[in-house]
Design a protein around this motif. Sequence first.
Motif, PDB file in Angstrom:
ATOM      1  N   ALA A  69     -24.879  40.622 -30.193  1.00 52.21           N
ATOM      2  CA  ALA A  69     -25.197  42.033 -30.470  1.00 52.21           C
ATOM      3  C   ALA A  69     -25.908  42.654 -29.267  1.00 52.21           C
ATOM      4  O   ALA A  69     -25.580  43.775 -28.859  1.00 52.21           O
ATOM      5  CB  ALA A  69     -26.053  42.137 -31.733  1.00 52.21           C
ATOM      6  N   THR A  72     -23.432  43.106 -26.418  1.00 51.83           N
ATOM      7  CA  THR A  72     -22.486  44.175 -26.732  1.00 51.83           C
ATOM      8  C   THR A  72     -23.150  45.541 -26.586  1.00 51.83           C
ATOM      9  O   THR A  72     -22.560  46.464 -26.024  1.00 51.83           O
ATOM     10  CB  THR A  72     -21.937  43.994 -28.165  1.00 51.83           C
ATOM     11  N   ARG A  79     -16.756  44.210 -28.047  1.00 56.59           N
ATOM     12  CA  ARG A  79     -16.406  43.695 -29.367  1.00 56.59           C
ATOM     13  C   ARG A  79     -15.135  44.405 -29.823  1.00 56.59           C
ATOM     14  O   ARG A  79     -15.050  45.630 -29.765  1.00 56.59           O
ATOM     15  CB  ARG A  79     -17.544  43.976 -30.336  1.00 56.59           C
ATOM     16  N   GLN A  81     -12.643  44.976 -33.040  1.00 53.67           N
ATOM     17  CA  GLN A  81     -12.719  44.790 -34.492  1.00 53.67           C
ATOM     18  C   GLN A  81     -11.512  45.349 -35.222  1.00 53.67           C
ATOM     19  O   GLN A  81     -11.581  46.408 -35.825  1.00 53.67           O
ATOM     20  CB  GLN A  81     -13.991  45.465 -35.024  1.00 53.67           C
TER      21      GLN A  81
ATOM     22  N   GLN B  74     -15.110  45.905 -40.158  1.00 52.42           N
ATOM     23  CA  GLN B  74     -16.504  46.069 -39.797  1.00 52.42           C
ATOM     24  C   GLN B  74     -16.586  47.035 -38.627  1.00 52.42           C
ATOM     25  O   GLN B  74     -15.681  47.091 -37.807  1.00 52.42           O
ATOM     26  CB  GLN B  74     -17.046  44.706 -39.367  1.00 52.42           C
ATOM     27  N   VAL B  75     -17.649  47.790 -38.577  1.00 52.47           N
ATOM     28  CA  VAL B  75     -17.865  48.698 -37.456  1.00 52.47           C
ATOM     29  C   VAL B  75     -19.123  48.261 -36.724  1.00 52.47           C
ATOM     30  O   VAL B  75     -20.197  48.260 -37.311  1.00 52.47           O
ATOM     31  CB  VAL B  75     -18.081  50.152 -37.932  1.00 52.47           C
ATOM     32  N   GLY B  76     -19.008  47.886 -35.476  1.00 55.08           N
ATOM     33  CA  GLY B  76     -20.172  47.461 -34.698  1.00 55.08           C
ATOM     34  C   GLY B  76     -20.905  46.343 -35.414  1.00 55.08           C
ATOM     35  O   GLY B  76     -20.291  45.404 -35.905  1.00 55.08           O
ATOM     36  N   ASN B  77     -22.228  46.469 -35.490  1.00 52.26           N
ATOM     37  CA  ASN B  77     -23.008  45.455 -36.190  1.00 52.26           C
ATOM     38  C   ASN B  77     -23.168  45.807 -37.668  1.00 52.26           C
ATOM     39  O   ASN B  77     -23.926  45.173 -38.378  1.00 52.26           O
ATOM     40  CB  ASN B  77     -24.401  45.328 -35.568  1.00 52.26           C
ATOM     41  N   THR B  95     -20.473  55.054 -33.794  1.00 58.06           N
ATOM     42  CA  THR B  95     -21.067  53.886 -33.123  1.00 58.06           C
ATOM     43  C   THR B  95     -22.534  53.697 -33.498  1.00 58.06           C
ATOM     44  O   THR B  95     -23.039  52.587 -33.483  1.00 58.06           O
ATOM     45  CB  THR B  95     -20.974  54.017 -31.582  1.00 58.06           C
TER      46      THR B  95
END
Lengths: 163, 140
Positions: A69, A72, A79, A81, B74-77, B95
């Motif tokens: 994380a 990134t 990343r 996705q 999933q988007v980002g974390n 984001t």
Amino acid sequence: VSTEAAAATEGSADDDGLLRRHGLQVTAQRLAVLRAVSDGPHSTADDIYTDVRAEIGAISRQAVYDALAALTDKGLVRRIQPAGSPARFENRVGDNHHHLICRTCNRMVDVDCAVGDTPCLTAADDAGYEIDEAEVIYWGQCPECVTSSHQKERARQEEDRRD
Amino acid sequence: VRDADALAADLRARGRRVTPQRQLIHALLAEKPNHPTVESVHEAVLPAMPTVSLRTVYQALHDLEAMDEIRLLQVGNGPLRVDTRPERHSHLRGTKCGRLHDVDVDLSGLVLPAEQQRGFAVEGAEVIFSGRCPMCAGAP
């Protein structure tokens, strides 16, 4: 000092600098995660966890996720996705390339962007977003899965004829 | 999301059991606005079935994904979300806040040149736009 060992040291010194330049504290975990991503582009977080454990031993899954994380967020790692597939990580971040994914085995390869600039596409309605990236994901079947699905199909037809 | 009878038939055809939990989750997804988080699906299940665990919800959703009924993304974390439109389509992702919208894009100009296809049989493409949403852009 062997040439190989010198090269390895030099490599990690580069990574040290890279982390510092991006305002990240240099830790053994972050270095190992960065190296795992660079050795295995398009790895999932779980793949990276396995590689990092093999390299530096005791590290928790959460610590690997946290390092990913942080890398990134600073743009050192990208990343990817796609829907219906776990996130993948890569360190090819300097260009606006895209990806091609096999919907059967999830294998992912890089493809070049025809436009090159970011973002390379626009949405009909961007809902007021300040769009800074348009990531294109092409879907299909990789050569191996195309072959094996043809083989399965032939085997099925063979079986039907016997019945 | 299809009707309950079609789902039940498909579950049986795949050797999976048709349980009341699975039927409820499926029905809730049909009602909910698109892209609920897995946690919010679990919360929606609890009033009717207080003993259903988050793990059961994940399992049911993975089964639905394997049946091409939904996709998890999933988007980002951010948290894992459910997309109830299983056909490939494009998204707009926030984001900063992790918001997710469906978006229409003209993909007709998007053709991967043969030399780039690497032997893949290419079937289609989707685009993921990301950036700051109007609310995050306006925030200090």
